[in-house]
Motif scaffolding. Structure first.
Motif, PDB file in Angstrom:
ATOM      1  N   ASN A   1       7.490 -13.486  15.165  1.00 48.43           N
ATOM      2  CA  ASN A   1       8.019 -14.204  13.882  1.00 48.43           C
ATOM      3  C   ASN A   1       7.538 -15.030  12.591  1.00 48.43           C
ATOM      4  OD1 ASN A   1      10.508 -14.334  11.812  1.00 48.43           O
ATOM      5  ND2 ASN A   1      11.929 -14.634  13.501  1.00 48.43           N
ATOM      6  N   ARG A   2       6.930 -13.451  11.439  1.00 41.90           N
ATOM      7  CA  ARG A   2       6.428 -13.937  10.126  1.00 41.90           C
ATOM      8  C   ARG A   2       7.239 -13.973   9.019  1.00 41.90           C
ATOM      9  NH1 ARG A   2       2.563 -17.671  11.320  1.00 41.90           N
ATOM     10  NH2 ARG A   2       2.501 -17.930   9.048  1.00 41.90           N
ATOM     11  N   GLY A   3       8.741 -13.157   9.418  1.00 44.04           N
ATOM     12  CA  GLY A   3       9.535 -12.451   8.282  1.00 44.04           C
ATOM     13  C   GLY A   3      10.597 -13.660   7.788  1.00 44.04           C
ATOM     14  N   PHE A   4      11.505 -13.707   7.586  1.00 39.41           N
ATOM     15  CA  PHE A   4      12.743 -14.411   6.984  1.00 39.41           C
ATOM     16  C   PHE A   4      12.760 -15.811   7.047  1.00 39.41           C
ATOM     17  CE2 PHE A   4      16.653 -16.780   6.993  1.00 39.41           C
ATOM     18  CZ  PHE A   4      16.762 -16.547   5.428  1.00 39.41           C
ATOM     19  N   ILE A   5      12.355 -16.489   8.149  1.00 35.87           N
ATOM     20  CA  ILE A   5      12.579 -17.626   8.578  1.00 35.87           C
ATOM     21  C   ILE A   5      10.997 -18.346   7.919  1.00 35.87           C
ATOM     22  CG2 ILE A   5      12.059 -19.539  10.250  1.00 35.87           C
ATOM     23  CD1 ILE A   5      13.764 -17.727  12.413  1.00 35.87           C
ATOM     24  N   THR A   6       9.644 -17.490   7.763  1.00 34.00           N
ATOM     25  CA  THR A   6       8.980 -18.595   6.923  1.00 34.00           C
ATOM     26  C   THR A   6       9.341 -18.213   6.189  1.00 34.00           C
ATOM     27  OG1 THR A   6       7.903 -16.403   7.099  1.00 34.00           O
ATOM     28  CG2 THR A   6       7.667 -17.729   8.377  1.00 34.00           C
ATOM     29  N   GLN A   7       9.630 -17.063   5.223  1.00 38.29           N
ATOM     30  CA  GLN A   7       9.530 -16.757   3.837  1.00 38.29           C
ATOM     31  C   GLN A   7      11.479 -18.529   3.365  1.00 38.29           C
ATOM     32  OE1 GLN A   7      11.144 -12.613   2.648  1.00 38.29           O
ATOM     33  NE2 GLN A   7       9.469 -12.309   4.230  1.00 38.29           N
ATOM     34  N   PHE A   8      11.920 -18.794   4.403  1.00 34.81           N
ATOM     35  CA  PHE A   8      12.931 -19.212   3.340  1.00 34.81           C
ATOM     36  C   PHE A   8      12.301 -20.605   3.096  1.00 34.81           C
ATOM     37  CE2 PHE A   8      16.356 -22.580   5.519  1.00 34.81           C
ATOM     38  CZ  PHE A   8      17.265 -22.731   4.724  1.00 34.81           C
ATOM     39  N   TYR A   9      11.981 -21.174   4.748  1.00 37.88           N
ATOM     40  CA  TYR A   9      11.382 -22.960   4.272  1.00 37.88           C
ATOM     41  C   TYR A   9      10.263 -22.645   3.010  1.00 37.88           C
ATOM     42  CZ  TYR A   9      13.826 -24.382   7.952  1.00 37.88           C
ATOM     43  OH  TYR A   9      14.923 -24.329   9.084  1.00 37.88           O
TER      44      TYR A   9
ATOM     45  N   TYR B   1       1.628 -21.737  15.666  1.00 36.50           N
ATOM     46  CA  TYR B   1       3.524 -21.758  15.573  1.00 36.50           C
ATOM     47  C   TYR B   1       2.912 -23.178  16.222  1.00 36.50           C
ATOM     48  CZ  TYR B   1       5.768 -18.248  13.570  1.00 36.50           C
ATOM     49  OH  TYR B   1       6.690 -17.372  12.205  1.00 36.50           O
ATOM     50  N   ASN B   2       3.693 -24.584  15.931  1.00 33.67           N
ATOM     51  CA  ASN B   2       3.693 -25.883  17.372  1.00 33.67           C
ATOM     52  C   ASN B   2       4.670 -25.975  16.877  1.00 33.67           C
ATOM     53  OD1 ASN B   2       4.032 -27.235  14.482  1.00 33.67           O
ATOM     54  ND2 ASN B   2       2.464 -27.462  13.490  1.00 33.67           N
ATOM     55  N   LEU B   3       5.172 -27.566  17.663  1.00 30.69           N
ATOM     56  CA  LEU B   3       6.703 -28.598  18.004  1.00 30.69           C
ATOM     57  C   LEU B   3       7.662 -28.290  16.336  1.00 30.69           C
ATOM     58  CD1 LEU B   3       5.977 -30.644  20.959  1.00 30.69           C
ATOM     59  CD2 LEU B   3       7.690 -28.708  21.553  1.00 30.69           C
ATOM     60  N   PHE B   4       7.361 -28.641  15.750  1.00 27.43           N
ATOM     61  CA  PHE B   4       7.607 -28.799  14.460  1.00 27.43           C
ATOM     62  C   PHE B   4       8.269 -27.536  13.747  1.00 27.43           C
ATOM     63  CE2 PHE B   4       8.598 -29.024   9.949  1.00 27.43           C
ATOM     64  CZ  PHE B   4       9.619 -30.233   9.889  1.00 27.43           C
ATOM     65  N   THR B   5       7.298 -26.177  13.937  1.00 28.11           N
ATOM     66  CA  THR B   5       8.077 -24.877  13.766  1.00 28.11           C
ATOM     67  C   THR B   5       8.878 -24.112  14.771  1.00 28.11           C
ATOM     68  OG1 THR B   5       6.207 -23.889  14.601  1.00 28.11           O
ATOM     69  CG2 THR B   5       6.022 -23.998  12.857  1.00 28.11           C
ATOM     70  N   VAL B   6       9.057 -24.986  15.954  1.00 34.78           N
ATOM     71  CA  VAL B   6      10.352 -24.496  16.118  1.00 34.78           C
ATOM     72  C   VAL B   6      11.281 -25.592  16.296  1.00 34.78           C
ATOM     73  CG1 VAL B   6      10.676 -24.307  19.661  1.00 34.78           C
ATOM     74  CG2 VAL B   6       8.150 -24.173  18.801  1.00 34.78           C
ATOM     75  N   TYR B   7      11.144 -26.573  16.292  1.00 34.55           N
ATOM     76  CA  TYR B   7      12.134 -27.627  15.468  1.00 34.55           C
ATOM     77  C   TYR B   7      12.636 -26.391  14.586  1.00 34.55           C
ATOM     78  CZ  TYR B   7      14.171 -31.081  13.150  1.00 34.55           C
ATOM     79  OH  TYR B   7      15.099 -32.075  12.844  1.00 34.55           O
ATOM     80  N   LEU B   8      12.294 -26.189  13.381  1.00 34.66           N
ATOM     81  CA  LEU B   8      12.751 -25.697  12.311  1.00 34.66           C
ATOM     82  C   LEU B   8      13.705 -24.294  12.678  1.00 34.66           C
ATOM     83  CD1 LEU B   8       9.968 -26.262   9.326  1.00 34.66           C
ATOM     84  CD2 LEU B   8      12.501 -27.539   9.697  1.00 34.66           C
TER      85      LEU B   8
ATOM     86  N   PHE C   1       4.825 -32.705  12.513  1.00 32.28           N
ATOM     87  CA  PHE C   1       5.728 -33.104  11.857  1.00 32.28           C
ATOM     88  C   PHE C   1       5.069 -33.408  10.460  1.00 32.28           C
ATOM     89  CE2 PHE C   1       8.133 -32.531  16.171  1.00 32.28           C
ATOM     90  CZ  PHE C   1       9.368 -32.588  15.597  1.00 32.28           C
ATOM     91  N   PRO C   2       5.874 -33.803   9.731  1.00 30.44           N
ATOM     92  CA  PRO C   2       5.540 -33.468   8.636  1.00 30.44           C
ATOM     93  C   PRO C   2       5.907 -35.436   8.342  1.00 30.44           C
ATOM     94  CG  PRO C   2       7.068 -32.078   7.581  1.00 30.44           C
ATOM     95  CD  PRO C   2       6.155 -32.380   9.654  1.00 30.44           C
ATOM     96  N   ASN C   3       5.736 -35.886   7.185  1.00 33.89           N
ATOM     97  CA  ASN C   3       6.152 -37.480   7.217  1.00 33.89           C
ATOM     98  C   ASN C   3       7.789 -37.102   6.699  1.00 33.89           C
ATOM     99  OD1 ASN C   3       3.939 -38.651   7.930  1.00 33.89           O
ATOM    100  ND2 ASN C   3       3.158 -38.763   5.654  1.00 33.89           N
ATOM    101  N   ASN C   4       8.516 -35.928   6.054  1.00 37.07           N
ATOM    102  CA  ASN C   4       9.513 -36.080   5.126  1.00 37.07           C
ATOM    103  C   ASN C   4      10.306 -35.132   7.077  1.00 37.07           C
ATOM    104  OD1 ASN C   4       8.060 -33.819   4.912  1.00 37.07           O
ATOM    105  ND2 ASN C   4       9.254 -33.564   3.088  1.00 37.07           N
ATOM    106  N   TRP C   5       9.971 -34.867   7.607  1.00 30.81           N
ATOM    107  CA  TRP C   5      10.231 -34.247   8.542  1.00 30.81           C
ATOM    108  C   TRP C   5      11.623 -34.832   8.357  1.00 30.81           C
ATOM    109  CZ3 TRP C   5      13.281 -35.420  12.670  1.00 30.81           C
ATOM    110  CH2 TRP C   5      13.653 -36.340  14.118  1.00 30.81           C
ATOM    111  N   GLN C   6      12.790 -34.855   8.670  1.00 23.57           N
ATOM    112  CA  GLN C   6      13.910 -35.465   8.877  1.00 23.57           C
ATOM    113  C   GLN C   6      15.177 -34.700   7.335  1.00 23.57           C
ATOM    114  OE1 GLN C   6      15.524 -39.031   9.906  1.00 23.57           O
ATOM    115  NE2 GLN C   6      13.682 -39.832  10.266  1.00 23.57           N
ATOM    116  N   GLU C   7      14.303 -34.736   6.204  1.00 26.97           N
ATOM    117  CA  GLU C   7      14.549 -34.192   5.377  1.00 26.97           C
ATOM    118  C   GLU C   7      15.036 -32.590   5.659  1.00 26.97           C
ATOM    119  OE1 GLU C   7      12.343 -35.218   2.085  1.00 26.97           O
ATOM    120  OE2 GLU C   7      12.308 -36.613   2.501  1.00 26.97           O
ATOM    121  N   HIS C   8      14.393 -31.998   6.878  1.00 27.67           N
ATOM    122  CA  HIS C   8      15.142 -30.980   7.032  1.00 27.67           C
ATOM    123  C   HIS C   8      15.318 -30.380   7.584  1.00 27.67           C
ATOM    124  CE1 HIS C   8      10.344 -29.307   5.465  1.00 27.67           C
ATOM    125  NE2 HIS C   8      10.431 -30.382   5.141  1.00 27.67           N
TER     126      HIS C   8
END
Length: 230
Positions: A152-160, A173-180, A223-230
């Motif tokens: 999946n490199r379509g709508f979801i990547t564009q959205f974020y 893709y890593n754990l954080f991308t799965v989370y998103l 996970f970036p420092n601001n991960w909770q904002e997503h």
């Protein structure tokens, strides 16, 4: 995902017994032929495996009704099985299920931007989550795991990439991308529970590592420092 697949498929073929065992009820594209037969074989094997087991709902329906409804059968299927079932489904059904998730998002996030998930996006989410699920099931190392060739490199990547805060999906893709990704298919309540659980886990382990900082571990997971904002 199981409930949506079983509901929509059964809704379309409600007049046909064991419709999921009929190859004509799946995609007729030549490239899907092998997957269709593999899916039907998997479903048939699952029924056979549980048809003689006591207290099995599959056995109950065979003995009393001569068939097994899909909404009963899906309880015996793994996430991987559901992924293989969804992939060769008729395009119209796959699109309806994708729209179901879009409508769920609109109900849960009425003040946010509307989303337009496609059937290929749903396939990518389920397949990616299944990769990580299998890693957990086999007790392998999870926190550094990546998907080498994500579907999946379509709508979801564009959205974020256009969201605030912005996030650019990595090539692997890593754990954080799965989370998103799973945010799109979870109810808001469930996603908030997931986030709260992660916050508690991260806080509890924040001071328990000496050789490496916990921040470095989070970075390895993506996970970036601001991960909770997503």
């Amino acid at each position: 995902m199981k409930s949506r697949v079983s509901y929509r498929f059964s809704e379309k073929y409600k007049r046909q017994r064991n419709a999921y065992l009929d190859f004509t009820n799946f995609s007729d594209r030549p490239e899907n032929t092998v997957n269709v037969f593999k899916t039907i074989s998997m479903l048939s094997s699952t029924i056979s495996r549980y048809s003689d087991k006591k207290r099995s709902s599959i056995k109950h329906y065979i003995d009393n009704h001569g068939e097994v409804p899909l909404w009963v059968l899906v309880n015996y299927l793994s996430l991987g099985n559901i992924s293989h079932f969804y992939s060769p489904m008729d395009d119209s059904l796959k699109n309806i299920i994708a729209c179901d998730f879009n409508k769920q998002w609109e109900r849960n996030y009425p003040n946010n931007e509307e989303i337009a998930l496609r059937s290929t996006d749903i396939e990518g989410i389920v397949q990616t989550v299944n990769y990580f699920r299998n890693t957990c099931a086999h007790e392998e190392i999870l926190y550094t795991m990546v998907v080498q060739r994500p579907r999946n490199r379509g709508f979801i990547t564009q959205f974020y990439e256009n969201s605030n805060p912005k996030y650019v999906f990595p090539k692997k893709y890593n754990l954080f991308t799965v989370y998103l990704m799973i945010k799109f298919v979870l109810r808001k309540k469930d996603f908030q529970e997931l986030k709260s659980a992660l916050v508690k886990i991260f806080i509890s382990y924040n001071t328990k590592f000496e050789v490496i900082s916990f921040e470095d571990i989070l970075n390895l997971m993506g996970f970036p420092n601001n991960w909770q904002e997503h």
